[in-house]
Design a protein around this motif. Sequence first.
Motif, PDB file in Angstrom:
ATOM      1  N   GLY A  17       0.775  -1.303  -0.056  1.00 22.18           N
ATOM      2  CA  GLY A  17      -0.141   0.030   0.171  1.00 22.18           C
ATOM      3  C   GLY A  17       0.909   1.250   0.012  1.00 22.18           C
ATOM      4  O   GLY A  17       0.206   2.239   0.307  1.00 22.18           O
ATOM      5  N   ARG A  18       2.211   1.387  -0.375  1.00 24.66           N
ATOM      6  CA  ARG A  18       3.069   2.146  -0.257  1.00 24.66           C
ATOM      7  C   ARG A  18       3.768   2.639  -1.608  1.00 24.66           C
ATOM      8  O   ARG A  18       3.802   1.561  -2.285  1.00 24.66           O
ATOM      9  N   PRO A 118       2.532   5.937   1.736  1.00 21.73           N
ATOM     10  CA  PRO A 118       1.335   5.479   1.624  1.00 21.73           C
ATOM     11  C   PRO A 118       0.409   5.968   0.515  1.00 21.73           C
ATOM     12  O   PRO A 118       0.336   7.344   0.511  1.00 21.73           O
ATOM     13  N   LEU A 119      -0.092   5.086  -0.265  1.00 25.83           N
ATOM     14  CA  LEU A 119      -0.917   5.615  -1.519  1.00 25.83           C
ATOM     15  C   LEU A 119      -1.986   6.822  -1.004  1.00 25.83           C
ATOM     16  O   LEU A 119      -2.073   7.633  -1.811  1.00 25.83           O
ATOM     17  N   GLU A 120      -2.623   6.663   0.138  1.00 28.79           N
ATOM     18  CA  GLU A 120      -3.640   7.617   0.427  1.00 28.79           C
ATOM     19  C   GLU A 120      -2.950   8.953   0.585  1.00 28.79           C
ATOM     20  O   GLU A 120      -3.773  10.090   0.677  1.00 28.79           O
ATOM     21  N   GLU A 121      -1.838   9.105   1.008  1.00 29.82           N
ATOM     22  CA  GLU A 121      -1.140  10.388   1.211  1.00 29.82           C
ATOM     23  C   GLU A 121      -0.289  10.924   0.155  1.00 29.82           C
ATOM     24  O   GLU A 121      -0.259  12.148   0.120  1.00 29.82           O
ATOM     25  N   ASP A 132       1.080  11.491 -10.701  1.00 30.23           N
ATOM     26  CA  ASP A 132      -0.526  11.166 -10.823  1.00 30.23           C
ATOM     27  C   ASP A 132      -0.624  10.082 -12.247  1.00 30.23           C
ATOM     28  O   ASP A 132      -1.416   9.390 -12.057  1.00 30.23           O
ATOM     29  N   ARG A 139      -3.750   2.180 -12.473  1.00 31.93           N
ATOM     30  CA  ARG A 139      -5.094   1.996 -12.192  1.00 31.93           C
ATOM     31  C   ARG A 139      -6.041   1.781 -13.249  1.00 31.93           C
ATOM     32  O   ARG A 139      -6.943   0.607 -13.231  1.00 31.93           O
TER      33      ARG A 139
END
Length: 153
Positions: A17-18, A118-121, A132, A139
Amino acid sequence: MREELRVAAYAVCVRDGRLLLARWVSRDGMRKWTLPGGGMDHGEDPCDTVVREAAEETGYDVEPTALLGIDSVRRGYPRRLGTHADFHGLRIVYEARVTGGELRHEQHGSTDMAAWHPLEEVPALERVGLVDAGLRLRRERPPNGHLRPPVSC
């Protein structure tokens, strides 16, 4: 106006997840996170480029596992003596996995730090647009490797 073409290869490495990123330092000292990678040497295969550049910038050995696509950017910028350049960057983006090595920072290069985020950060980081684009390619996995329909193929 001088035309400049730069072909480069980059790695999208996601583990637990990173996302692995390198911090790019511009000539004027601005710092932004980017994907590990960089310019191809003449005659070099893009897979070899991404392996070499990732090792230089992060200390890791990586293995490209999939070609995600191509990100193409174009911009103008001023050059010395009042001239201008028409820059075209062709960025080959691979998904890659770490196979060895140890995280370390590049010495005397275009980046000054490497780190897992972390992907969410990632959206909150000061980053270049390539980050991006690489995550979007990972994705969406467009069949033709382009994030938007090409004008012609």
